[in-house]
Design a protein around this motif. Structure first.
Motif, PDB file in Angstrom:
ATOM      1  N   UNK A 198       0.773  -1.235   0.000  1.00 42.36           N
ATOM      2  CA  UNK A 198       0.000   0.000   0.000  1.00 42.36           C
ATOM      3  C   UNK A 198       0.806   1.288   0.000  1.00 42.36           C
ATOM      4  N   UNK A 199       2.001   1.249   0.539  1.00 43.01           N
ATOM      5  CA  UNK A 199       2.716   2.518   0.726  1.00 43.01           C
ATOM      6  C   UNK A 199       3.450   2.928  -0.535  1.00 43.01           C
ATOM      7  N   UNK A 200       2.655   3.277  -1.554  1.00 43.47           N
ATOM      8  CA  UNK A 200       3.255   3.517  -2.861  1.00 43.47           C
ATOM      9  C   UNK A 200       3.953   4.862  -2.974  1.00 43.47           C
ATOM     10  N   UNK A 201       3.661   5.775  -2.042  1.00 40.17           N
ATOM     11  CA  UNK A 201       4.331   7.069  -2.128  1.00 40.17           C
ATOM     12  C   UNK A 201       5.389   7.218  -1.047  1.00 40.17           C
ATOM     13  N   UNK A 202       5.619   6.134  -0.324  1.00 38.60           N
ATOM     14  CA  UNK A 202       6.544   6.208   0.802  1.00 38.60           C
ATOM     15  C   UNK A 202       7.956   6.490   0.322  1.00 38.60           C
ATOM     16  N   UNK A 203       8.598   7.503   0.925  1.00 37.92           N
ATOM     17  CA  UNK A 203       9.960   7.841   0.529  1.00 37.92           C
ATOM     18  C   UNK A 203      10.977   7.461   1.590  1.00 37.92           C
ATOM     19  N   UNK A 204      10.559   7.524   2.854  1.00 40.23           N
ATOM     20  CA  UNK A 204      11.522   7.201   3.896  1.00 40.23           C
ATOM     21  C   UNK A 204      10.886   6.287   4.933  1.00 40.23           C
ATOM     22  N   UNK A 205      11.585   5.214   5.273  1.00 42.04           N
ATOM     23  CA  UNK A 205      11.078   4.243   6.234  1.00 42.04           C
ATOM     24  C   UNK A 205      12.143   3.933   7.274  1.00 42.04           C
ATOM     25  N   UNK A 206      11.758   4.002   8.556  1.00 41.77           N
ATOM     26  CA  UNK A 206      12.688   3.690   9.643  1.00 41.77           C
ATOM     27  C   UNK A 206      12.147   2.492  10.408  1.00 41.77           C
ATOM     28  N   UNK A 207      12.990   1.490  10.566  1.00 46.27           N
ATOM     29  CA  UNK A 207      12.558   0.228  11.166  1.00 46.27           C
ATOM     30  C   UNK A 207      13.546  -0.199  12.242  1.00 46.27           C
ATOM     31  N   UNK A 208      13.017  -0.656  13.377  1.00 40.76           N
ATOM     32  CA  UNK A 208      13.906  -1.175  14.426  1.00 40.76           C
ATOM     33  C   UNK A 208      13.190  -2.307  15.150  1.00 40.76           C
ATOM     34  N   UNK A 209      13.910  -3.380  15.433  1.00 37.42           N
ATOM     35  CA  UNK A 209      13.382  -4.504  16.205  1.00 37.42           C
ATOM     36  C   UNK A 209      12.065  -5.012  15.629  1.00 37.42           C
ATOM     37  N   UNK A 210      12.055  -5.249  14.336  1.00 42.77           N
ATOM     38  CA  UNK A 210      10.806  -5.683  13.721  1.00 42.77           C
ATOM     39  C   UNK A 210      11.062  -6.784  12.697  1.00 42.77           C
ATOM     40  N   UNK A 211      10.010  -7.512  12.367  1.00 42.18           N
ATOM     41  CA  UNK A 211      10.110  -8.501  11.309  1.00 42.18           C
ATOM     42  C   UNK A 211      10.561  -9.862  11.803  1.00 42.18           C
ATOM     43  N   UNK A 212      10.331 -10.875  10.960  1.00 43.93           N
ATOM     44  CA  UNK A 212      10.747 -12.243  11.314  1.00 43.93           C
ATOM     45  C   UNK A 212      11.810 -12.784  10.375  1.00 43.93           C
TER      46      UNK A 212
END
Lengths: 584, 367
Positions: free
Chosen positions: A453-467
């Protein structure tokens, strides 16, 4: 002269381009066709280089001969959280040297997260006769000595902004170096300075600069002197106070209140270090017109905050500590219907127990009451999927959503489920979302939503996430406009990275620290992608001293046409064809 | 008759006219005060003494067609009246520039050749607004401009090579897996009451996310998208193949479009429906719903083939990474890789233990 139907009158292209100043539009124009590329490059006045290592200064100079304004960024964003070791790079020196020779008429230099030496400041001061604006945002490496050179030599300086920079104090009275004949200052931000500046020099400077619209003082400027400054600059539009506390004296108070009433143009207030609540009513005269209020350093309790905020019905931007609590945010939602940006900072981030009653409910109230809300930075200790879904429904025009649940991997505290669905609702509903920061307990599912869904997303910050790698794969393969991706402490490894290697050339940069990317994969990526710089940052020592399967500490990948850089410290290695043979 | 009578009866006689010849050869009279608003005409009259009679009519520059002259004179006629307020003028200007792009271009050109700066500014701004926010392709299309820049000159990012077959197949595989998981969840016996409650709220939220009529809508739009994508894909593939061909260094499986073409070729040669495959390939960003739609459209033999590929790919993915890389590379007949292994689990465990120590400080990095 035959002309095709609909054909653009090229003889006026340059004139048309003078009305197009936005960087993205200029970039688009330059890619239309050969003739437009040529015309555009000759009349480009302003350039933004998002990564100083993506291009060499000589390349910029060769392509754009008529620049008047240059903006550069150096270190990656995670440098703000001490994740980039000192000495990594981002030195502006070679740029300044090249610009000084090529553009004697350069007027503006804006730098962010770069290392700036006094020598560079001196070069700036001496080389550009019509220099007007210097912005050093989150920079370091210079001292009051360099500032003195700028003050003394830049006769037409309009703006000097040192926001968030680290300035070494060499006990130089640099403010006094502005000559008495110097009157062009319109903007001064010295809020980051730890040292005292000569108040009399400051007063004289403010007094003789009739165009001064922005004045942001440092905390060393005492409250009882503020009134005098305001009286000599009633035309101020933005004010950052110094320390906002003193013994409560009636005459100081009335002088201050009187001075504020004289500032009819004031639209933005900040500063407020060490606030003594008794003095807050002094600003009430300007509150009705206030558009921006930054109380990020103001350690005032909820009741005083609510009183202050309730005086500001025109408020569009509020930065505040979590002392405001849910109840304060409810009051904000009721009063400030024009609010577009809210940032709530933690007063006690390292405390084990919450010290204030700020929960997801505060943010939900604001989302309900403020229809124009589009930018959020929210630190809190608990969140639910339901709250996020509500916020998403209330704010479909959200462009920047950064949620920081202080405890890593905190689930929905009511259902104990991951927050995948909540963030999924955010990206699905907020179709214009450009920036997103995730927190809380998150599985690969949230990344699937983001990729979808995030088709216009330019910057993403991720920490301690995902498998698993699947998470990273969803983001890299799904987010078409992704420009900057920064990841820490996530179980993402080689597979997703290598399978999406081509994507990396369409982004500005990727940062991964404490993940599972092996040295072997880094080597492979560096070897096969000549237009990427793959930097392995590892303070444990050379990566070849460990097995190839061993994960690297930190990885910084960015696209570049400048090739590998040569100013790397001992703990940074660039992976490329040569290094591969060197390492194996 | 008295002077006053004259003025009342024939006010037009007091007006002065200038003779102008348009590009079609026709000669016409234009009110002097209106025409003189244009610097170029003004110069002709004042410096060269032209325009006073039919014989010395001022001939307009090539770029000023009769239609454009008419428009420009309308503009001049309005603005040369002194008494108008700024608001009036602005309002007139806003309405005046509302025309199709073709006329706007012609008008800008005409105004420029007559040196009528205010109108040049007005039309230029209007053109700037048309250009703003558009991609290079869109701008080219609007103004019929050639696409003649080379790869070197395009310092902008390369297009995202999402038509990579591994990514397509990967997405297909994951879509299948997710479908299986969902079905398994539905069939599963509910153990605890809490869990049941949780599932319901999850389903509620899921249906919110997928939207009420999500499925049918998704299918409709995907059909239209596919046609468009198909053409684009075909166009994009050809030139990029050439570019990679001339590229000195061979990229490997992860990036090579040439490899992409070879894999495609092999897939295509074993499958009869070339176009349909590319159709399906185009939609890698589509949500899983659209993938299922694609599967239904393809004929059963082809579908079987694709399913087999997905199984193969699943098998490959689940085996060791180096073997997978070797298989992919052998498909493209590139150099083989050696010495690459990933110890995903071990590394992960190692990290997990070191993470807890720095939790708090680290959390703030989410700004």
């Amino acid at each position: 002269m035959l002309r095709k139907a609909n054909s653009f009158p090229e003889e006026v292209l340059e004139h048309v381009l003078s009305f197009i100043t936005n960087d993205k539009d200029r970039n688009a124009v330059s890619l239309v066709c050969k003739s437009w590329y040529e015309i555009e490059r000759w009349c480009r006045k302003r350039i933004f280089v998002g990564n100083c290592y993506a291009v060499r200064p000589e390349m910029v100079i060769r392509r754009f001969p008529e620049l008047r304004s240059v903006e550069l960024k150096g270190k990656p964003h995670f440098a703000d959280f001490n994740l980039v070791p000192d000495g990594w790079g981002g030195c502006v020196c070679p740029w300044i040297a090249a610009l000084a020779t090529a553009y004697p008429w350069l007027e503006e230099i804006r730098l962010k997260r770069m290392v700036v030496s006094d020598e560079s400041l001196k070069v700036i001061a001496k080389s550009f006769k019509n220099f007007k604006v210097l912005v050093l945002s989150s920079c370091e490496g210079f001292s009051t000595d360099g500032l003195a050179a700028v003050a003394a030599n830049c006769r037409n300086l309009r703006g000097l902004d040192l926001r968030e920079s680290e300035v070494d104090d060499l006990s130089v009275q640099w403010l006094s170096r502005f000559p008495d004949s110097f009157t062009s200052l319109a903007s001064l931000n010295i809020s980051c300075l730890g040292v005292e500046v000569s108040f009399s020099a400051l007063e004289r400077l403010v007094g003789r600069c009739p165009d001064l619209k922005i004045l942001q003082l440092n905390h060393a400027v005492p409250l009882d002197k503020l009134a005098n400054l305001l009286r000599s600059a009633p035309q101020l539009v933005e004010l950052g106070t110094g320390a906002y506390s003193a013994e409560l004296k009636p005459d100081v108070f009335s002088k201050l209140a009187g001075a504020f009433s004289g500032c009819k143009e004031l639209r933005s207030l900040s500063g407020f270090w060490n606030v003594f609540p008794g003095y807050l009513p002094a600003v009430y005269p300007v509150c009705s017109g206030l558009k921006s209020l930054n109380l990020r350093y103001a350690n005032i309790q909820g009741a005083d905050l609510i009183k202050l905020v309730s005086q500001c019905p025109s408020l569009q931007r509020l930065w505040v500590l979590d002392y405001i609590e849910d109840i304060g945010l409810e009051a904000l939602a009721a009063c400030c219907k024009d609010l577009t940006e809210l940032r709530v900072f933690p007063s006690d981030p390292y405390g084990v127990e919450p010290n204030v009653s700020l929960t997801e409910r505060g943010l939900v109230s604001v989302s309900e009451g403020c229809p124009k809300l589009h930018s959020v930075l929210y630190f809190c200790r608990q969140m639910t999927n339901a709250a996020l879904v509500t916020i998403a429904k209330n704010c479909p025009s959200m462009t920047c959503f950064r949620l920081c649940i202080i405890e890593p991997r905190a689930p929905d505290y009511q259902t104990l489920r991951p927050l995948d669905l909540g963030f999924g609702a955010i990206v699905e509903n907020c179709k214009d979302l450009r920036r997103l920061s995730l927190s809380g307990l998150l599985t690969d599912r949230v990344f699937e939503y983001i990729g979808t869904y995030a088709k216009k997303l330019e910057m993403l910050s991720v920490a301690f996430a995902g498998d698993s790698d699947l998470g990273l794969h969803h983001v890299l393969s799904g987010c078409e406009k992704l420009c900057k991706l920064e990841i820490r402490d996530c179980p993402f490894g080689d597979k997703a990275l290598l399978a999406n290697a081509a994507k990396l050339e369409t982004m500005r940069s990727l940062w991964m620290s404490s993940c599972c990317v092996s040295f072997g994969a880094c080597k492979l990526l560096g070897q096969k992608m000549p237009r990427l710089n793959v930097e392995v940052i590892d303070e444990r020592g050379p990566p070849e001293s460990r097995p190839e399967s061993c994960p690297v500490e930190k990885l910084y990948i960015y696209r570049t046409i400048a090739g590998p850089r040569f100013d790397m410290p001992g703990f940074v290695w660039t992976m490329d064809e040569d290094s591969v043979s060197r390492f194996s | 008759m008295s002077e006053v009578d004259m003025a009342v009866i024939k006010p037009e006689m007091m007006k002065l006219y200038i003779w102008i010849q348009t590009t079609d050869g026709a000669i016409q009279q234009v009110e002097q005060e209106v025409a003189m608003f244009c610097p170029m005409i003004c110069l002709e009259v004042v410096q060269k003494g032209m325009g006073s009679s039919k014989n010395c009519a001022i001939s307009l520059p090539q770029r000023v067609s009769p239609a454009m002259l008419s428009l420009i004179l309308d503009y001049c006629r309005f603005h040369q009246v002194a008494g108008r307020s700024n608001k009036e003028r602005k309002s007139f200007d806003e309405k005046f520039v509302r025309m199709d792009t073709k006329r706007l271009c012609e008008l800008t050109s005409a105004a420029d050749s007559l040196q009528l700066k205010p109108l040049v500014d007005l039309t230029s701004r209007a053109l700037a607004r048309i250009i703003e926010g558009k991609t290079p392709e869109e701008i080219r299309e609007i103004f019929h401009l050639p696409d003649d820049l080379t790869e070197e000159e395009k310092l902008e990012p390369l297009k995202n090579t999402t038509d990579d077959p591994r990514i397509r197949l990967l997405n297909r595989l994951y879509a299948k897996k997710r479908k299986e998981l969902k079905e398994r969840e539905k069939l599963k016996d509910v153990d605890a009451e809490e869990e049941h409650v949780d599932d319901r709220s999850v389903d509620d939220l899921l249906s919110f996310i997928n939207g009420g009529d999500g499925d049918s809508k998704g299918i409709k739009t995907s059909k239209n998208k596919k046609k468009h994508r198909k053409r684009k894909d075909l166009q994009k593939r050809a030139p990029s193949n050439e570019a990679i061909e001339t590229h000195k260094k061979e990229s490997n499986a992860a990036t090579s479009l040439r490899h992409n073409a070879k894999v495609d070729h092999e897939l295509q040669s074993s499958l009869s429906e070339k176009l349909k495959l590319q159709d399906a390939a185009g939609e890698i960003f589509a949500p899983t719903v659209e993938f299922e739609d694609v599967d239904d459209e393809i004929d059963p033999a082809l579908k079987e083939e694709i399913d087999r590929e997905v199984e193969d790919f699943a098998r490959i993915l689940n085996s060791d990474w180096p073997e997978r890389m070797q298989e992919l590379l052998s498909l493209g007949q590139e150099r083989r890789l050696t010495h690459l292994s990933v110890n995903g689990n071990g590394a992960l465990k190692g990290h997990a233990s070191s993470i807890d120590g720095n939790k708090k400080r680290i959390a703030l990095s989410l700004m």
